[in-house]
Design a protein around this motif. Structure first.
Motif, PDB file in Angstrom:
ATOM      1  N   UNK A   1      13.824 -40.746 -13.622  1.00  0.00           N
ATOM      2  CA  UNK A   1      14.484 -42.052 -13.677  1.00  0.00           C
ATOM      3  C   UNK A   1      14.446 -42.573 -15.095  1.00  0.00           C
ATOM      4  N   UNK A   2      15.610 -42.804 -15.646  1.00  0.00           N
ATOM      5  CA  UNK A   2      15.672 -43.342 -17.001  1.00  0.00           C
ATOM      6  C   UNK A   2      16.825 -44.318 -17.068  1.00  0.00           C
ATOM      7  N   UNK A   3      16.480 -45.558 -17.285  1.00  0.00           N
ATOM      8  CA  UNK A   3      17.515 -46.576 -17.328  1.00  0.00           C
ATOM      9  C   UNK A   3      17.863 -46.828 -18.789  1.00  0.00           C
ATOM     10  N   UNK A   4      18.991 -46.341 -19.202  1.00  0.00           N
ATOM     11  CA  UNK A   4      19.409 -46.577 -20.578  1.00  0.00           C
ATOM     12  C   UNK A   4      20.317 -47.784 -20.639  1.00  0.00           C
TER      13      UNK A   4
ATOM     14  N   UNK B   1      20.085 -42.333 -15.738  1.00  0.00           N
ATOM     15  CA  UNK B   1      19.894 -40.994 -15.177  1.00  0.00           C
ATOM     16  C   UNK B   1      18.777 -41.035 -14.147  1.00  0.00           C
ATOM     17  N   UNK B   2      19.020 -40.510 -12.975  1.00  0.00           N
ATOM     18  CA  UNK B   2      17.957 -40.458 -11.983  1.00  0.00           C
ATOM     19  C   UNK B   2      18.170 -39.272 -11.051  1.00  0.00           C
ATOM     20  N   UNK B   3      17.198 -39.028 -10.210  1.00  0.00           N
ATOM     21  CA  UNK B   3      17.293 -37.889  -9.307  1.00  0.00           C
ATOM     22  C   UNK B   3      15.975 -37.156  -9.228  1.00  0.00           C
ATOM     23  N   UNK B   4      16.041 -35.842  -9.114  1.00  0.00           N
ATOM     24  CA  UNK B   4      14.818 -35.042  -9.030  1.00  0.00           C
ATOM     25  C   UNK B   4      15.021 -33.749  -9.785  1.00  0.00           C
ATOM     26  N   UNK B   5      13.951 -33.318 -10.423  1.00  0.00           N
ATOM     27  CA  UNK B   5      14.042 -32.067 -11.168  1.00  0.00           C
ATOM     28  C   UNK B   5      12.914 -31.143 -10.736  1.00  0.00           C
ATOM     29  N   UNK B   6      13.254 -29.865 -10.576  1.00  0.00           N
ATOM     30  CA  UNK B   6      12.260 -28.888 -10.163  1.00  0.00           C
ATOM     31  C   UNK B   6      11.293 -28.588 -11.295  1.00  0.00           C
ATOM     32  N   UNK B   7      10.041 -28.331 -10.964  1.00  0.00           N
ATOM     33  CA  UNK B   7       9.073 -27.921 -11.970  1.00  0.00           C
ATOM     34  C   UNK B   7       9.500 -26.561 -12.529  1.00  0.00           C
ATOM     35  N   UNK B   8       9.060 -26.254 -13.752  1.00  0.00           N
ATOM     36  CA  UNK B   8       9.453 -24.959 -14.332  1.00  0.00           C
ATOM     37  C   UNK B   8       9.154 -23.783 -13.395  1.00  0.00           C
ATOM     38  N   UNK B   9       8.051 -23.851 -12.678  1.00  0.00           N
ATOM     39  CA  UNK B   9       7.699 -22.772 -11.736  1.00  0.00           C
ATOM     40  C   UNK B   9       8.760 -22.538 -10.677  1.00  0.00           C
ATOM     41  N   UNK B  10       9.480 -23.590 -10.340  1.00  0.00           N
ATOM     42  CA  UNK B  10      10.432 -23.502  -9.232  1.00  0.00           C
ATOM     43  C   UNK B  10      11.794 -22.971  -9.685  1.00  0.00           C
TER      44      UNK B  10
ATOM     45  N   UNK C   1      20.719 -34.326 -10.156  1.00  0.00           N
ATOM     46  CA  UNK C   1      20.714 -35.415 -11.131  1.00  0.00           C
ATOM     47  C   UNK C   1      21.927 -36.308 -10.958  1.00  0.00           C
ATOM     48  N   UNK C   2      21.672 -37.589 -10.994  1.00  0.00           N
ATOM     49  CA  UNK C   2      22.769 -38.553 -10.914  1.00  0.00           C
ATOM     50  C   UNK C   2      22.886 -39.250 -12.249  1.00  0.00           C
ATOM     51  N   UNK C   3      24.060 -39.185 -12.820  1.00  0.00           N
ATOM     52  CA  UNK C   3      24.305 -39.847 -14.091  1.00  0.00           C
ATOM     53  C   UNK C   3      25.272 -40.986 -13.801  1.00  0.00           C
ATOM     54  N   UNK C   4      24.794 -42.190 -13.966  1.00  0.00           N
ATOM     55  CA  UNK C   4      25.634 -43.349 -13.676  1.00  0.00           C
ATOM     56  C   UNK C   4      25.976 -44.062 -14.968  1.00  0.00           C
ATOM     57  N   UNK C   5      27.229 -44.350 -15.150  1.00  0.00           N
ATOM     58  CA  UNK C   5      27.635 -45.103 -16.332  1.00  0.00           C
ATOM     59  C   UNK C   5      28.906 -45.884 -16.009  1.00  0.00           C
ATOM     60  N   UNK C   6      29.236 -46.799 -16.884  1.00  0.00           N
ATOM     61  CA  UNK C   6      30.441 -47.603 -16.707  1.00  0.00           C
ATOM     62  C   UNK C   6      31.634 -46.654 -16.502  1.00  0.00           C
TER      63      UNK C   6
ATOM     64  N   UNK D   1      21.936 -37.053 -24.641  1.00  0.00           N
ATOM     65  CA  UNK D   1      20.612 -37.589 -24.961  1.00  0.00           C
ATOM     66  C   UNK D   1      19.934 -38.193 -23.751  1.00  0.00           C
ATOM     67  N   UNK D   2      20.702 -38.947 -22.970  1.00  0.00           N
ATOM     68  CA  UNK D   2      20.103 -39.610 -21.809  1.00  0.00           C
ATOM     69  C   UNK D   2      19.524 -38.574 -20.852  1.00  0.00           C
ATOM     70  N   UNK D   3      20.309 -37.525 -20.589  1.00  0.00           N
ATOM     71  CA  UNK D   3      19.851 -36.501 -19.642  1.00  0.00           C
ATOM     72  C   UNK D   3      18.645 -35.769 -20.217  1.00  0.00           C
ATOM     73  N   UNK D   4      18.770 -35.388 -21.473  1.00  0.00           N
ATOM     74  CA  UNK D   4      17.698 -34.627 -22.093  1.00  0.00           C
ATOM     75  C   UNK D   4      16.389 -35.419 -22.114  1.00  0.00           C
TER      76      UNK D   4
END
Ligand code: ADP
Ligand code: MG
Length: 639
Positions: A243-246, A251-260, A304-309, A334-337
């Motif tokens: 979750x990152x509110x720029x 950007x929000x959602x879920x990301x798998x760990x590197x192992x996955x 991943x959900x990327x929300x913008x205007x 940048x936001x996603x990264x």
């Protein structure tokens, strides 16, 4: 263009015919060529429509992988009797009516061509009822006849015998099983984006999937539940919330760990304003966030959900809307990264005791953890070329709090060389030795060291049970992150260089020669001196000190090839990281070193405070938790 007087072209000579407008039916069939590739494309369009209609529950019925029948039944707003015929017309839509509305469109559909296109290549019927009607109306698209029919409020679209009118295209279809798999994937993509809507899929009268609507207020929780239902509970267990509110991009959602991470890129779901997309900017950003922690060529998993205007993204660039164009790709990148890096960099030890919120989504992790979390891997001047010294001095000031000090005095006299570099890397300072372990150990995510196994693993006890640490892998990461940090604090980072006694010359391509000349500054930053020797020969005169042992020509070629492909800044960053990784590998504690408990504990504490310490530099895990429950299981305890 030249026409076919040329015997080598296959185009046939055709007498020129007058220009004429194509019949409507043919226009729609041409449009269908773009929009409908296979049954799954129809499923996608019909689901888009059902969601745009505000449905809460959607049922999909398929026969023969969708080729014989695709029926989508929803409980949305329905279509009024008088509009049913219009719905099937080309460029007929209720979703936009002006250019302004197109530029800020928020519905899934807006082109008004899906139903028309589908109806031109298959047998279509619409059955719909609006809230103010006493019954529904059924429209047969082929014959255009309307008749009253029973139905609750909502719409059912039936599509039979896909491509019956265009048999050539039907031949491109794969087996029913393959088409069914694609249809299911289409439903999955929609279902992940809309946990608040229930989805059911039937095939040949058998229930295939049923995902109930998740009505929690908390969107993260709703998403987690839907992810568990659709992608398995494993996905859930092996992933973290993002979750990152720029200011412009969220950007929000879920990301798998590197192992996955997986061998195939089959679990990568990116959505822009709720629409599933395939986008180079996003996938590149994801890859770069994973660059440092992924093993081999594995594919990360993410939703991943990327929300913008909506005005900042053009969704009208592809007939199926699977591609979008961002007004400012860089801000999205940048936001996603950053969103992902923040999650991936945080050490996960002790995860179980902390609420997930402790991952400080969106925050700068280093600052969130406090100054002491910044670089702590003590690296002494003995190990590294002279230029590190000043950075190391800076580093020392961070260490007031740490219980372990970098070793300043030379150990060579007292212990053998073997032990020296290990000791020098971390050494307990006697007065501040670890506090009584019993009390504190509960709070240490990676626990209290209890033993070393075969000179390779550290065994530690924490609140959950047993922790196993691959000490070389873990230490390698700690040294690597430390080096990166040190390089980062330099104003003008450049790698120390060592001249070669005899320059290494090699036959170079014109591109290589040109690149060596134009990128001389970048090469110097990398510790490389590569100059033209003759028109077709380059000479390597200096290499990075850390790589002095290696093959200078191979190194030069590799770097020039990279520079020809990528911009200088990226290459410098990557090359730095790669060199640092190599150095870290040499600097890290080797297997078969005997460590004292204090040294082991020191390593565990450093791991807890080092970014990305859950993976070694090659992306392999550095530690594993074995819970008491798992141990009990091994001994059939409590059964
Ligand atoms: P678009 O979705 O781009 O508007 P479509 O050809 O897919 O174009 O649909 C045409 C119109 O038919 C839509 O604008 C909408 O008003 C109506 N429609 C289609 N499907 C449904 C549905 N399931 N529920 C309500 N209205 C629908
Ligand atoms: Mg539509």
């Amino acid at each position: 263009m030249k026409n076919s007087a040329d015997p080598h072209t296959h185009a046939q000579v055709q007498p020129r015919r007058p220009i004429q407008e194509l019949p409507d039916e043919l226009i729609s069939q041409i449009a269908a060529g773009e929009v409908v590739e296979r049954p799954a494309s129809v499923v996608r369009e019909l689901l888009d429509n059902a969601l745009d209609a505000g449905s809460r529950n959607i049922v999909v019925r398929l026969q023969a992988g969708g080729v014989r029948l695709i029926a989508v039944e929803d409980d949305g707003c329905g279509i009024a009797r008088d509009e049913l015929t219009t719905a099937l017309k080309r460029h007929a839509t209720s979703k936009i009516s002006s250019l302004e509305e197109l530029e800020r469109v928020v519905t899934m559909g807006f082109r008004g061509e899906a139903l028309a296109a589908i109806a031109s290549i298959a047998e279509v019927s619409l059955l719909a009822r609006t809230a103010d009607a006493s019954h529904g109306w059924l429209l047969n698209a082929r014959f255009g006849d309307l008749q009253a029919a029973a139905r609750t409020v909502g719409t059912t679209v039936e599509v039979r015998e896909l491509f019956y009118a265009t048999p050539a295209r039907r031949k491109f279809l794969k087996s029913d099983a393959t088409e069914l798999a694609h249809c299911l994937e289409a439903v999955r993509r929609h279902a992940l984006a809309r946990p608040d809507v229930g989805f059911t899929v039937w095939h040949e009268g058998k229930l295939l999937e049923q995902w109930r609507a998740c009505l929690q207020d908390d969107v993260d929780e709703a998403l987690a539940q839907r992810l568990g239902d659709v992608l398995s509970t494993d996905f859930l267990a092996d992933s973290l919330p993002v979750r990152r509110e720029g200011s412009t991009v969220h950007v929000w959602g879920r990301v798998g760990l590197p192992d996955a991470a997986r061998a195939r890129a089959d679990r990568q779901f990116a959505y822009v304003n709720g629409r599933y997309v395939r986008d180079k900017v996003i996938s590149h950003a994801v890859r770069s966030a994973f660059e440092d922690v992924l093993h081999g060529h594995k594919q990360p998993v993410f939703v991943l959900f990327i929300d913008l205007d909506p005005a900042r993204v053009d969704v009208n660039v592809h007939p199926t809307k699977i591609e979008v164009r961002f007004r400012d790709g860089r801000e999205v990148h940048q936001a996603v990264r950053h969103a992902l890096e923040a999650v991936l960099a945080t050490p996960r030890a002790g995860n179980a005791q902390q609420p997930e919120g402790a991952f400080v989504p969106g925050a700068n992790i280093s600052s969130a953890l406090g100054a002491e979390a910044s670089f702590k891997a003590p690296i002494t001047t003995e190990h590294l070329p002279g230029f590190w010294a000043s950075a190391e001095e800076q580093t020392r000031s961070f260490m007031g709090q740490a219980s372990f000090q970098p070793q300043a005095q030379p150990w060579n006299d007292r212990v053998g060389n073997e032990v020296r570099d290990l000791q020098a890397l971390w050494r307990p300072s006697p007065p501040a030795a670890p506090a009584p372990p019993t009390q504190q150990a509960d709070h240490w995510p990676l626990g209290r060291a209890i033993a070393q196994l075969h000179g390779v693993y550290i065994l530690a006890e924490n609140a959950q049970g047993l922790v196993l640490v691959d000490m070389h892998a873990a230490h390698e990461r700690i040294v690597y992150e430390g080096l990166k940090q040190q390089l980062g604090v330099q104003a003008n980072p450049s790698l120390p260089s060592q001249p070669l006694l005899i320059p290494a010359t090699f036959a170079a391509t014109p591109t290589e020669v040109a690149c060596a000349e134009t990128c001389a500054d970048t090469l110097a930053q990398l510790g490389l001196d590569i100059t033209p020797f003759s028109a077709q020969t380059l000479a390597v005169r200096a290499v990075p000190t850390a790589l002095a042992q290696g093959d200078a020509v191979e190194l030069a070629r590799g770097v020039l090839a990279e520079l020809a492909q990528h911009d200088a800044a990226t290459v410098v960053q990557r090359a730095h990281n790669e060199l640092l990784a190599t150095m870290a590998c040499h600097g890290a504690v080797r297997a078969n070193r005997k460590l004292t408990l204090e040294e082991m504990n020191a390593l565990l504490r450093q791991m807890e405070n080092t970014e990305r310490s859950d993976q070694c530099n090659h992306g392999r895990p550095t530690w594993r938790q074995i819970s008491l429950k798992e141990l009990d299981g091994l001994f059939l305890r409590g059964r």
